[in-house]
Design a protein around this motif. Structure first.
Motif, PDB file in Angstrom:
ATOM      1  N   UNK A  64      11.095 -12.398  -7.398  1.00  0.00           N
ATOM      2  CA  UNK A  64      10.351 -13.539  -6.896  1.00  0.00           C
ATOM      3  C   UNK A  64       8.796 -13.110  -7.144  1.00  0.00           C
ATOM      4  N   UNK A  65       8.105 -14.116  -7.409  1.00  0.00           N
ATOM      5  CA  UNK A  65       6.527 -14.057  -7.526  1.00  0.00           C
ATOM      6  C   UNK A  65       5.839 -13.907  -6.175  1.00  0.00           C
ATOM      7  N   UNK A  66       6.266 -14.545  -4.949  1.00  0.00           N
ATOM      8  CA  UNK A  66       5.695 -14.590  -3.742  1.00  0.00           C
ATOM      9  C   UNK A  66       6.452 -13.670  -2.659  1.00  0.00           C
ATOM     10  N   UNK A  67       5.410 -13.410  -1.903  1.00  0.00           N
ATOM     11  CA  UNK A  67       5.846 -12.544  -0.592  1.00  0.00           C
ATOM     12  C   UNK A  67       5.946 -13.437   0.779  1.00  0.00           C
ATOM     13  N   UNK A  68       6.669 -13.010   1.628  1.00  0.00           N
ATOM     14  CA  UNK A  68       6.672 -13.220   3.108  1.00  0.00           C
ATOM     15  C   UNK A  68       6.171 -12.189   3.743  1.00  0.00           C
ATOM     16  N   UNK A  69       4.894 -12.575   4.556  1.00  0.00           N
ATOM     17  CA  UNK A  69       4.613 -11.582   5.271  1.00  0.00           C
ATOM     18  C   UNK A  69       5.159 -11.227   6.864  1.00  0.00           C
ATOM     19  N   UNK A  70       5.435 -10.028   6.924  1.00  0.00           N
ATOM     20  CA  UNK A  70       6.184  -9.795   8.242  1.00  0.00           C
ATOM     21  C   UNK A  70       5.234  -9.079   9.415  1.00  0.00           C
ATOM     22  N   UNK A  71       4.694  -9.982  10.061  1.00  0.00           N
ATOM     23  CA  UNK A  71       3.676  -9.545  11.102  1.00  0.00           C
ATOM     24  C   UNK A  71       2.423  -9.604  10.121  1.00  0.00           C
ATOM     25  N   UNK A  72       1.254  -9.595  11.059  1.00  0.00           N
ATOM     26  CA  UNK A  72      -0.224  -9.617  10.305  1.00  0.00           C
ATOM     27  C   UNK A  72      -0.941  -9.017  11.199  1.00  0.00           C
ATOM     28  N   UNK A  73      -1.092  -7.767  11.683  1.00  0.00           N
ATOM     29  CA  UNK A  73      -2.076  -6.954  12.336  1.00  0.00           C
ATOM     30  C   UNK A  73      -3.244  -6.722  11.539  1.00  0.00           C
ATOM     31  N   UNK A  74      -2.761  -6.385  10.199  1.00  0.00           N
ATOM     32  CA  UNK A  74      -3.908  -5.895   9.436  1.00  0.00           C
ATOM     33  C   UNK A  74      -3.556  -6.739   8.101  1.00  0.00           C
ATOM     34  N   UNK A  75      -4.533  -7.301   7.471  1.00  0.00           N
ATOM     35  CA  UNK A  75      -4.118  -8.097   6.362  1.00  0.00           C
ATOM     36  C   UNK A  75      -5.048  -7.682   5.172  1.00  0.00           C
ATOM     37  N   UNK A  76      -6.353  -8.017   5.216  1.00  0.00           N
ATOM     38  CA  UNK A  76      -7.055  -7.830   3.676  1.00  0.00           C
ATOM     39  C   UNK A  76      -7.319  -6.286   3.753  1.00  0.00           C
ATOM     40  N   UNK A  77      -7.641  -5.526   4.495  1.00  0.00           N
ATOM     41  CA  UNK A  77      -7.603  -4.147   4.510  1.00  0.00           C
ATOM     42  C   UNK A  77      -6.386  -3.497   3.794  1.00  0.00           C
ATOM     43  N   UNK A  78      -5.395  -3.933   4.352  1.00  0.00           N
ATOM     44  CA  UNK A  78      -4.110  -3.499   3.961  1.00  0.00           C
ATOM     45  C   UNK A  78      -3.794  -3.906   2.436  1.00  0.00           C
ATOM     46  N   UNK A  79      -4.193  -4.903   2.077  1.00  0.00           N
ATOM     47  CA  UNK A  79      -4.141  -5.511   0.635  1.00  0.00           C
ATOM     48  C   UNK A  79      -4.950  -4.765  -0.321  1.00  0.00           C
ATOM     49  N   UNK A  80      -6.184  -4.404   0.245  1.00  0.00           N
ATOM     50  CA  UNK A  80      -7.232  -3.710  -0.543  1.00  0.00           C
ATOM     51  C   UNK A  80      -6.731  -2.147  -0.814  1.00  0.00           C
ATOM     52  N   UNK A  81      -5.792  -1.641   0.369  1.00  0.00           N
ATOM     53  CA  UNK A  81      -5.416  -0.193   0.242  1.00  0.00           C
ATOM     54  C   UNK A  81      -4.015  -0.206  -0.737  1.00  0.00           C
ATOM     55  N   UNK A  82      -3.244  -1.358  -0.476  1.00  0.00           N
ATOM     56  CA  UNK A  82      -1.934  -1.526  -1.558  1.00  0.00           C
ATOM     57  C   UNK A  82      -2.487  -1.473  -3.085  1.00  0.00           C
TER      58      UNK A  82
END
Length: 344
Positions: A64-82
């Protein structure tokens, strides 16, 4: 027959019954012929204190190209770290966005919110100030009601939902999920089914994802049945997962262990310790009628609660206690922020 079972039967029709429980997961709608697995990216893994690292994961079916988010306590800082750790390497061009914006805008198909505690929704709320693309937010009706009434009310936060206090800006489409009823995740090959969980004074939830004949279970915060005052949510779930375990279709599960074993039951408030988690996994093995059934199963453990006490490292304690009590031979993984986990 439990209320959960009656709902399964009424919603899904014909089911195979075992020990009085409806084992209907095998009757999920076929959306893909493949039996491939999953890829998970940890955006946040802790259960408190550090607001840049709270419970949130992205998962997609392999291919797949797209993800499902499982909860969203932290989003953009986590994306940056990933991104810094090499995640999303196959994501394609970012167009006019930053790489972080590309993942947020283009790669997340929707969100599953297990319950509305702040450490599971803070990132969802904060990120709504940017255009989210009117994405669906899946959850039990009780969870979405809290989002609408207590957050998206123009008092705590603007109404970025599509119902409730006017004007409703509609950046998120609050999409109710009935326990036991399969539904599709648009723009993915995933189907999903939600189960209720006991979490002290509220109802949390687990989502079971299906891709072909591969399954993955994500648990929101939960305590053990034995402390729930007679509840059996986890027992119902173990009965439902047992046939998947027996045929090795369950590729992994993600569940919490918030505190080390030294924390007393009275102080858990609807959470698990390593000892309680292993006791519950033992119940899954028993439901599968094979003490070896869980050997090698990837069990991801999150929501560990950090400490500000000098010399204390609860995460390391929890990891050591899980390994010391691992009589089932499962493969425990405590993901770190930004880590990718493959479950083929």
């Amino acid at each position: 027959m439990s209320h959960l079972v009656r709902r399964f039967v009424s919603v899904l029709g014909t089911c195979c019954l075992a020990t009085g429980l409806a084992l209907c997961v095998a009757q999920a709608p076929a959306r893909a012929e493949t039996s491939g697995g999953f890829e998970l990216v940890a955006l946040g893994v802790r259960g408190g204190l550090d607001d840049s690292n709270l419970s949130s994961y992205l998962i997609r079916a392999q291919g797949d190209a797209h993800y499902l988010a499982l909860d969203a306590g932290t989003l953009l800082p986590g994306i940056d770290r990933a991104l810094a750790r090499g995640a999303f390497a196959d994501a394609g061009p970012a167009g006019g966005d930053t790489a972080q914006g590309h993942v947020f805008h283009d790669l997340i198909a929707g969100y599953f919110i297990s319950h509305a505690h702040l450490d599971h929704v803070a990132g969802l709320l904060i990120a709504a100030t940017d255009d989210t693309g009117h994405k669906p937010v899946y959850g039990l009706p009780s969870t979405l009601q809290v989002l609408s009434d207590d957050y998206f009310n123009w008092q705590a936060w603007p109404n970025f939902g599509d119902r409730g206090a006017k004007p409703a800006l509609g950046r998120y489409r609050l999409t109710e999920t009935a326990p036991g009823q399969w539904f599709d995740i648009p723009d993915t090959t995933l189907s999903a089914q939600v189960y209720p969980l006991w979490h002290d004074r509220i109802t949390s939830s687990m989502i079971l994802l299906r891709h072909g004949d591969a399954y993955f279970a994500y648990f929101g915060d939960t305590g053990p049945d034995a402390l729930s005052g007679g509840g059996h949510h986890l027992a119902d779930i173990w009965q439902a997962l047992a046939p998947l375990v027996r045929r090795h279709a369950l590729k992994g599960l993600l569940i919490e262990a918030s505190y080390p074993n030294e924390v007393t039951d009275a102080q858990l408030f609807g959470h698990l310790t390593p000892a309680w988690l292993e006791r519950e996994l033992g119940a899954l093995a028993e439901a599968s009628s094979d003490p070896e059934a869980l050997k090698g199963l990837k069990v991801l453990v999150g929501h560990t609660k950090p400490s500000l006490k000098a010399g204390r490292d609860p995460r390391s304690q929890i990891a050591a206690q899980l390994q010391a009590g691992n009589r089932l031979g499962v493969h425990f993984i405590l993901p770190t922020q930004g880590q990718q986990v493959e479950m083929p």
